[in-house]
Structures are given as structure tokens and as C-alpha cells.
Design a protein around this motif. Structure first.
Motif, PDB file in Angstrom:
ATOM      1  N   UNK A 251       5.912 -10.873   6.659  1.00 37.47           N
ATOM      2  CA  UNK A 251       6.645  -9.713   7.171  1.00 37.47           C
ATOM      3  C   UNK A 251       6.472  -9.555   8.672  1.00 37.47           C
ATOM      4  N   UNK A 252       7.527  -9.448   9.609  1.00 36.51           N
ATOM      5  CA  UNK A 252       7.226  -9.386  11.114  1.00 36.51           C
ATOM      6  C   UNK A 252       6.125  -8.302  11.533  1.00 36.51           C
ATOM      7  N   UNK A 253       6.036  -7.180  10.683  1.00 33.59           N
ATOM      8  CA  UNK A 253       5.224  -5.929  11.267  1.00 33.59           C
ATOM      9  C   UNK A 253       3.769  -6.217  10.759  1.00 33.59           C
ATOM     10  N   UNK A 254       3.443  -7.341  10.137  1.00 34.94           N
ATOM     11  CA  UNK A 254       1.945  -7.360   9.694  1.00 34.94           C
ATOM     12  C   UNK A 254       1.318  -8.519  10.013  1.00 34.94           C
ATOM     13  N   UNK A 255      -0.045  -8.393  10.313  1.00 38.69           N
ATOM     14  CA  UNK A 255      -0.864  -9.948  10.743  1.00 38.69           C
ATOM     15  C   UNK A 255      -2.264  -9.680   9.874  1.00 38.69           C
ATOM     16  N   UNK A 256      -2.895 -10.712   9.662  1.00 41.44           N
ATOM     17  CA  UNK A 256      -4.166 -10.694   9.314  1.00 41.44           C
ATOM     18  C   UNK A 256      -4.913 -11.716  10.158  1.00 41.44           C
ATOM     19  N   UNK A 257      -6.143 -11.466  10.524  1.00 38.40           N
ATOM     20  CA  UNK A 257      -6.988 -12.342  11.318  1.00 38.40           C
ATOM     21  C   UNK A 257      -8.439 -12.373  10.738  1.00 38.40           C
ATOM     22  N   UNK A 258      -8.956 -13.443  10.402  1.00 43.30           N
ATOM     23  CA  UNK A 258     -10.312 -13.613  10.024  1.00 43.30           C
ATOM     24  C   UNK A 258     -11.307 -13.788  11.211  1.00 43.30           C
ATOM     25  N   UNK A 279      -6.495  -6.553  10.168  1.00 41.89           N
ATOM     26  CA  UNK A 279      -5.102  -6.453   9.636  1.00 41.89           C
ATOM     27  C   UNK A 279      -4.513  -4.906   9.737  1.00 41.89           C
ATOM     28  N   UNK A 280      -3.335  -4.541   9.817  1.00 49.11           N
ATOM     29  CA  UNK A 280      -2.751  -3.510   9.893  1.00 49.11           C
ATOM     30  C   UNK A 280      -2.220  -2.992   8.550  1.00 49.11           C
ATOM     31  N   UNK A 299      -8.719   1.322   6.437  1.00 50.52           N
ATOM     32  CA  UNK A 299      -8.470   2.464   7.388  1.00 50.52           C
ATOM     33  C   UNK A 299      -7.377   2.404   8.333  1.00 50.52           C
ATOM     34  N   UNK A 300      -6.913   3.607   8.789  1.00 48.99           N
ATOM     35  CA  UNK A 300      -5.798   3.305  10.017  1.00 48.99           C
ATOM     36  C   UNK A 300      -6.818   2.961  11.253  1.00 48.99           C
ATOM     37  N   UNK A 301      -6.317   1.958  11.988  1.00 46.13           N
ATOM     38  CA  UNK A 301      -7.015   1.403  13.139  1.00 46.13           C
ATOM     39  C   UNK A 301      -8.138   0.615  12.540  1.00 46.13           C
ATOM     40  N   UNK A 302      -8.515   0.221  11.350  1.00 45.84           N
ATOM     41  CA  UNK A 302      -9.708  -0.275  11.061  1.00 45.84           C
ATOM     42  C   UNK A 302      -9.631  -1.725  10.564  1.00 45.84           C
ATOM     43  N   UNK A 303     -10.238  -2.214   9.673  1.00 48.58           N
ATOM     44  CA  UNK A 303     -10.686  -3.843   9.388  1.00 48.58           C
ATOM     45  C   UNK A 303     -11.021  -3.651   8.315  1.00 48.58           C
TER      46      UNK A 303
END
Length: 511
Positions: A251-258, A279-280, A299-303
């Protein structure tokens, strides 16, 4: 010019103010140079302690004189005047504070903002410098005894950016900084030679923090889900340690980075590994060699974080979800093997970075090439640290810079070699022939350079017309016995492929 076309606002700052004709001339020249740029939002008089050179008794008069210079040089701009202060707001700096149209703050807390706003309720405020959160690319954790900064420090970024986020009287935060820079090598000083506060390292490779900012301050605020005017499909932020597509977003509005890597660690028990992911998405699930290690709420602005993970060679994968079954993004990190090759990738120009597809043959344009030391599976070898040597194999190019992002590296920047840092190195390649500027311009260059000493070969429009311009620059790199190469495309069409044209076309496509 670039900021004007991209719609990015600029804080235009002089370093210091004083009752000094040279500094006054500098201010006048700065305003005169930039007054026709709509991207300039604020004229900033000075920075931190350099705002107090005049002393308390002279500060009011000096400030008034500099504001008058700005009004003389920018009479129709109607831009506000500000300054970036970090101390002495209500003591020796009070005359300056009272004279400013907008108050800038350097590294102040939310409680300080509240106190200042109570004292000056009508004064517009902006967190003009914040954060200075220190990290190093590809370092899994802080190791003070080795003077190493870890990649993870997003708690620092989250806390400090949020100081202004929830206060309606604050106009926002400017993060210090986007790039690492030479000087201020805190907190360890030697052997560091550069500040490590950027979201990108000295070589232009994104650090982990860049992905957190992208997740929460860009993708999480797209115009499809919020009322904020942010492009839905911004240029991708490439994981520098991945060859080919990375951080697969469904989805364009999400990412995840390790954040961490999955390599043996002799300094830590194998059952105490910590894995963190940015990730958001509201949920994230970790897999180690295909086995789930549990879902973590974000959580919001979290990880997301998993503690005391058992290390075993293989692949870790994090899947971002909006609920227990809907996957919106995923990313993986593999244990690397011994070096088996070197791969070169053109990061600029590239559609993957929103920088076009070709360099312009104007004698000035430059590109960025990444060299990655990889194993047999094309995984970047984290331990690779031997020398990478570059050369221009063919085409009208020259090497003008080199880097690897290591804040302790003291190799020359004007060279054709660099030790790899966590498997990566960077070379900057500049076009050294001019076929693209107008014919009258090239004729004038040839008249000026009658002895042919210029480092740029100028194609004579009166004699070279039958000769086709070169089509590419081939860059070669060597790491031990391994050799790799890549071609940078070239063009003479500056109207389509010039820097400003590419910026305009990208913004038009993103709307």
C-alpha cells in the motif's frame, strides 16, 4: 531555484550580527541575492550565541539597523524577520526578542515553549533547530567503549519533534540536520571527524532515522487519508543495503524498515538480540527463518521491538499489518556470506530516486554511483571494509568526490578510492564535456579558452555537428579480485533532463 519549483520553504540565515560594516554588507548581499525567490519564507538575522556579539546595550540598535537593511533590499517581500536563539531569551537577548517578527528556538523543550508563549502570547514561534539525534548507518547498537553510535535513536527524534507538534501556537519544527557534516564530532570527538546528527550520512546514504521520518512525517500524512497537501506517491527512499526493489510496500501509504542486521555478534549472547522496526502500520510481526516471533502493536510515531531474540543464521522478516490478517508492507534482512562480487548502482540519475534518467552533457551535471560488496546471493556484506577503487572506463566523465558514510574515515575526499563501510562506498561522477549548452554559449567558451586549458571539453557547434555526442559514462570499481561496472546515460536535452526540469516534472506527476 530548486526549492521554488519543489515548493519547499527556506529559512535564509546570516550567521551573526554586529555593528560591523562587513557583516552589514553580507546581510544586504544575502537579501539582494535571494529576494526574488518565493521559497524564502523568513529572513534570519543570526544563529545562537552569534546573536549576542553586540551586547545588551547595543543589541536593540543593531537589530533595528539590520531590519532596516532587509526592508531596504526587500521592500515588497513582506517577509518576517527571525533569529535562531538557544539562550538568553529574557536577559541580554531581550531587545532582540522584542524586535523579531517570529521567534526561532534552538533545542528547547515543550515546557520552555509554554513559558515563552505565556510571556509573549502574540509572538509567532517556530522550533527552528531541534533534535541533533546521533546515529551511524548500519551500526546495530551503541558501543561507547568502541566509540560507536547505534542506528536506533528514534526516541530522541520522536520526543523532540513532538514538542511543537501538539502546541497550536507553534508553527512547526526544523530538524538539525538532513545530512551528516564535517565538524562537531560529538559525543566522542576523536577518532570521529564529523557530526552524526543527519538522517543521511556523509555519502548520501539514508540512515535508519530517514525511514522513520518518511513513515510518520510523510506517508502518514498523505492527502488521500488526511487534509494535508502531501503527494500520495512521493519518490521512493531506497534502502542502500538492498540491490533491487526494497521495503516492499503493498500500500502506498505504509512502509516497514528493519533497523538491525542479522549477523553474528561476538560481544553479545546469541539469545539477547534486540530487533526494532520502523513502520506507520498499527501492527508488526517478526519472523526468524519463517517462524513467527509474535505481533507487536505500534504506537503513534513509534516503532516495533522484539527483545531477547535467539540468533540463528538466515533471514529475519517483518510484516506490517493494519489488522491481524491484512498485510500492507514487509521487509527482510539476511545473514551475509563472504564477498563474491561488487555491484554498482546509479542512484542519480534514476527514476527510483526522482532524479531523472540521464545526466546532461553541459560540463557540470553530476551523478551518484553506489558500490556494494555482495555475497553469492547479492546480499550486502556488512563486514566488508577493504578498499574500493574506482575509475572512468569510458565516456566523458571524471571523478570529483568519494565517500562511504563512516564518521571516523579520514581518507581524502578528492580521490579514486575509499574503504567500504559496512559494504558500501560512493563515487560522484561529473560530466566533463559540453554538448548541451546553447551554440552561442559554447562559441564564447571557446573564444575565452583559446589555449584549451579548461577541464571541460567544449563541443564546437561549427565543426562537431556531424559527430554524435557520447551516450554514456561507464564507471568501473574493483574490490580485491572482484570488478563491477555500470553505465550512466547521457543526453543533450537540458530542457527535459536538467535538474530544474526534472524537479518540475516530478512535482507535476506527484500531484
Amino acid at each position: 531555484d530548486l526549492l521554488d519549483r519543489l515548493g519547499v520553504l527556506a529559512w535564509d540565515e546570516a550567521r551573526d550580527i554586529a555593528n560591523d560594516t562587513v557583516l552589514e554588507s553580507d546581510m544586504r548581499s544575502m537579501v539582494r541575492r535571494d529576494r526574488n525567490h518565493p521559497s524564502v519564507a523568513l529572513w534570519a538575522l543570526c544563529n545562537e550565541r552569534d546573536c549576542f556579539i553586540p551586547g545588551h546595550d547595543q543589541l536593540a540598535d543593531v537589530t533595528a539597523a539590520y531590519k532596516e537593511i532587509i526592508r531596504e533590499e526587500d521592500p515588497y517581500g513582506l517577509r518576517n524577520v527571525t533569529a535562531n536563539l538557544n539562550v538568553n531569551f529574557t536577559t541580554i537577548g531581550l531587545p532582540l526578542v522584542k524586535a523579531l517578527d517570529v521567534q526561532g528556538f534552538s533545542h528547547q523543550s515543550g515546557a520552555f515553549f509554554d513559558s515563552f508563549h505565556e510571556q509573549f502570547p502574540e509572538k509567532p514561534m517556530i522550533a527552528s533547530e531541534c533534535c541533533s539525534c546521533r546515529t551511524q548507518r548500519a551500526e546495530d547498537k551503541n558501543i561507547p567503549k568502541k566509540k560507536i553510535l547505534g542506528s536506533f535513536d528514534v526516541i530522541c527524534s520522536r520526543v523532540q519533534t513532538n514538542f511543537s507538534l501538539w502546541r497550536d501556537y507553534m508553527s512547526g519544527t526544523m530538524v538539525w540536520t538532513m545530512f551528516d557534516y564535517y565538524g562537531e564530532p560529538l559525543p566522542y570527538y576523536w577518532p570521529m571527524v564529523s557530526a552524526s546528527v543527519g538522517s543521511f550520512d556523509l555519502a548520501g546514504f539514508p540512515k535508519a532515522t530517514a525511514f522513520w521520518y518518511r513513515a510518520w512525517w510523510l506517508l502518514n500524512r498523505t492527502s488521500s487519508t488526511h487534509d494535508e497537501d502531501v503527494p500520495v506517491n512521493p519518490a521512493p527512499l531506497l534502502n542502500p543495503e538492498t540491490i533491487g526493489p526494497s521495503n516492499s510496500s503493498l500500500e502506498d501509504e505504509y512502509l516497514v524498515y528493519i533497523v538491525q542486521h542479522w549477523e553474528p555478534d561476538d560481544d553479545e549472547p546469541p539469545n539477547k538480540r534486540i530487533i526494532q522496526a520502523y513502520t506507520n502500520a498499527p501492527l508488526a510481526e517478526l519472523y526468524i527463518n519463517g517462524k513467527s516471533q509474535g505481533i507487536r502493536p505500534v504506537r503513534y510515531m513509534g516503532f516495533a521491538q522484539w527483545n531477547r531474540m535467539q540468533y540463528e543464521k538466515g533471514v529475519i522478516r517483518v510484516v506490517a499489518k493494519t489488522d491481524n490478517t491484512t498485510v500492507v508492507a514487509e521487509s527482510s534482512v539476511a545473514t551475509s556470506g563472504p564477498p563474491a562480487g561488487i555491484i554498482l548502482v546509479v542512484d542519480v540519475p534514476s527514476n527510483d530516486t526522482g532524479t531523472g534518467t540521464a545526466l546532461v552533457l553541459d560540463g557540470h551535471d553530476a551523478g551518484l554511483v553506489k558500490a556494494a560488496v555482495v555475497d553469492a546471493n547479492k546480499t550486502v556484506v556488512q563486514s566488508a571494509s577493504d578498499r574500493v577503487t574506482f575509475r572512468i572506463k569510458s565516456g566523458p566523465g571524471r571523478i570529483i568526490g568519494i565517500g562511504n558514510g563512516d564518521p571516523t574515515c579520514r581518507e581524502p575526499n578528492k580521490a579514486a578510492y575509499r574503504d567500504a563501510y559496512h559494504g558500501l562506498a560512493r563515487v560522484i561522477v561529473q560530466v566533463n564535456e559540453d554538448w548541451a549548452t546553447p551554440a552561442w554559449h559554447r562559441r564564447r567558451l571557446l573564444e575565452i579558452d583559446v589555449e584549451g586549458r579548461s577541464s571541460v571539453r567544449v563541443a564546437n557547434p561549427d565543426f562537431d555537428g556531424a559527430t554524435p555526442p557520447p551516450k554514456e559514462i561507464v564507471v568501473e570499481a574493483m574490490y580485491g579480485k572482484f570488478v563491477g561496472q555500470v553505465a550512466i546515460p547521457l543526453t543533450t536535452d537540458a530542457e527535459k533532463y536538467g535538474v530544474l526540469a526534472v524537479a518540475e516534472s516530478w512535482m507535476a506527476a506527484a500531484k
